[in-house]
Design an enzyme around this catalytic site. Structure first.
Site, PDB file in Angstrom:
ATOM      1  N   LEU A 101       0.879  -1.163   0.000  1.00 24.17           N
ATOM      2  CA  LEU A 101       0.000   0.000   0.000  1.00 24.17           C
ATOM      3  C   LEU A 101       0.918   1.214   0.000  1.00 24.17           C
ATOM      4  O   LEU A 101       1.912   1.244   0.729  1.00 24.17           O
ATOM      5  CB  LEU A 101      -0.878   0.022   1.257  1.00 24.17           C
ATOM      6  CG  LEU A 101      -2.026  -0.981   1.333  1.00 24.17           C
ATOM      7  CD1 LEU A 101      -2.665  -0.928   2.723  1.00 24.17           C
ATOM      8  CD2 LEU A 101      -3.073  -0.714   0.267  1.00 24.17           C
ATOM      9  N   ASP A 102       0.607   2.217  -0.813  1.00 19.18           N
ATOM     10  CA  ASP A 102       1.506   3.363  -0.873  1.00 19.18           C
ATOM     11  C   ASP A 102       1.445   4.166   0.431  1.00 19.18           C
ATOM     12  O   ASP A 102       0.593   3.945   1.290  1.00 19.18           O
ATOM     13  CB  ASP A 102       1.240   4.238  -2.097  1.00 19.18           C
ATOM     14  CG  ASP A 102      -0.143   4.876  -2.093  1.00 19.18           C
ATOM     15  OD1 ASP A 102      -0.516   5.472  -1.067  1.00 19.18           O
ATOM     16  OD2 ASP A 102      -0.841   4.786  -3.117  1.00 19.18           O
ATOM     17  N   ARG A 103       2.355   5.098   0.573  1.00 17.21           N
ATOM     18  CA  ARG A 103       2.549   5.816   1.839  1.00 17.21           C
ATOM     19  C   ARG A 103       1.285   6.515   2.322  1.00 17.21           C
ATOM     20  O   ARG A 103       0.997   6.549   3.525  1.00 17.21           O
ATOM     21  CB  ARG A 103       3.684   6.837   1.667  1.00 17.21           C
ATOM     22  CG  ARG A 103       4.114   7.525   2.947  1.00 17.21           C
ATOM     23  CD  ARG A 103       5.281   8.454   2.662  1.00 17.21           C
ATOM     24  NE  ARG A 103       5.819   9.044   3.875  1.00 17.21           N
ATOM     25  CZ  ARG A 103       6.843   9.891   3.892  1.00 17.21           C
ATOM     26  NH1 ARG A 103       7.443  10.226   2.761  1.00 17.21           N
ATOM     27  NH2 ARG A 103       7.267  10.399   5.033  1.00 17.21           N
ATOM     28  N   SER A 105      -1.811   5.699   1.593  1.00 19.88           N
ATOM     29  CA  SER A 105      -2.961   4.795   1.697  1.00 19.88           C
ATOM     30  C   SER A 105      -2.905   4.049   3.025  1.00 19.88           C
ATOM     31  O   SER A 105      -1.855   3.957   3.662  1.00 19.88           O
ATOM     32  CB  SER A 105      -2.964   3.807   0.534  1.00 19.88           C
ATOM     33  OG  SER A 105      -3.098   4.484  -0.701  1.00 19.88           O
ATOM     34  N   ARG A 189      -6.142   4.602  -7.404  1.00 26.86           N
ATOM     35  CA  ARG A 189      -5.837   6.039  -7.584  1.00 26.86           C
ATOM     36  C   ARG A 189      -5.866   6.404  -9.071  1.00 26.86           C
ATOM     37  O   ARG A 189      -6.367   7.470  -9.455  1.00 26.86           O
ATOM     38  CB  ARG A 189      -4.474   6.361  -6.982  1.00 26.86           C
ATOM     39  CG  ARG A 189      -4.461   6.320  -5.461  1.00 26.86           C
ATOM     40  CD  ARG A 189      -3.137   6.779  -4.895  1.00 26.86           C
ATOM     41  NE  ARG A 189      -3.119   6.694  -3.441  1.00 26.86           N
ATOM     42  CZ  ARG A 189      -3.578   7.619  -2.618  1.00 26.86           C
ATOM     43  NH1 ARG A 189      -4.076   8.746  -3.129  1.00 26.86           N
ATOM     44  NH2 ARG A 189      -3.537   7.463  -1.311  1.00 26.86           N
TER      45      ARG A 189
END
Length: 240
Positions: A101-103, A105, A189
């Site tokens: 999961l990106d930063r 999220s 996204r």
């Protein structure tokens, strides 16, 4: 098994780091310098810095973490940023995240020390459903939901059909649940960007049959045998 998997187990390192060790030419397999792709059986001798290595009979661990915003999905960071490793540091067995999961999220992130399980979960053919709750500026119309459910073009490739649900629209803000069946980079996204929406928050609320609601933010739970088997069955069915 592959030699990098053997090294990962016996030295308690990641497979990527194991590959780097092999490249240093310090790993010997039956008296010869090992190369990436070598297979190792129980009868083989693997030596590192003069020491014969043995497999560890590690218990398999499977965790589900509620990742907060601000943490990057990695086990270390040379820039000193907060890592998800910090959130599972009290786990006695070294585990690794499945996917990422990106930063910015948050939500469900699985961890394990079972490489075969991780590979199955991440394989493109598995099609395990993952549900995200996304909050955006603007009104997400029925027409947009219909397009998402049919698939749209991102990164020059059409997305698989999604399942969508509009939770609410109030004061110019929409909250939508989107279930996808693939694991493309920053996919949700990008799906929102396709319609020029600004994403305010993004949270993974379900991974297969695992739900976020019972896990406090920043904490993790151990998956049950039933939950693990359900994920395996789901991935296997998707690969058929």
């Amino acid at each position: 098994m592959r030699i990098n998997k053997f090294l990962s187990n016996s030295l308690n390192v990641s497979r990527r780091f194991a590959d780097k060790l092999i490249e240093t030419e310090e790993i010997f397999l039956n008296g010869k310098r090992a190369v990436r792709g070598d297979d190792v059986s129980l009868d083989d001798e693997v030596v590192y810095k003069g020491k014969k290595l043995k497999l560890k009979n590690e218990k398999k661990i499977y965790l589900a973490l509620n990742k907060p915003q601000g943490f990057i999905t990695t086990m270390s960071d040379e820039n000193g940023r907060k890592c998800v490793k910090d959130l599972v540091s009290d786990c006695k067995t070294r585990v690794y995240p499945i996917g990422r999961l990106d930063r910015n999220s948050e939500g469900l992130l699985l961890f394990t020390n079972d490489g075969d399980f991780a590979n199955l979960m991440m394989h493109p053919s598995s099609h395990i459903p993952k549900t995200y709750r996304v909050t955006v500026k603007g009104k997400v119309t029925e027409k947009i939901l219909d397009q998402l459910e049919k698939g749209i073009i991102i990164d020059d490739r059409k997305t698989l059909p999604a399942i969508t649900f509009l939770n609410s629209y109030k004061k110019g803000i929409s909250v939508v649940d989107i279930t996808i069946f693939e694991g493309r980079n920053r996919q949700v996204r990008k799906m929102m960007k396709y319609f020029d929406f600004e994403v305010l928050t993004l949270e993974r609320i379900k991974y297969g049959t695992i739900e976020l609601k019972d896990i406090p933010r920043g904490k993790y739970i151990k998956l049950t045998k039933q939950q693990i088997n359900e994920l395996i069955d789901m991935a296997s069915d998707g690969a058929k």
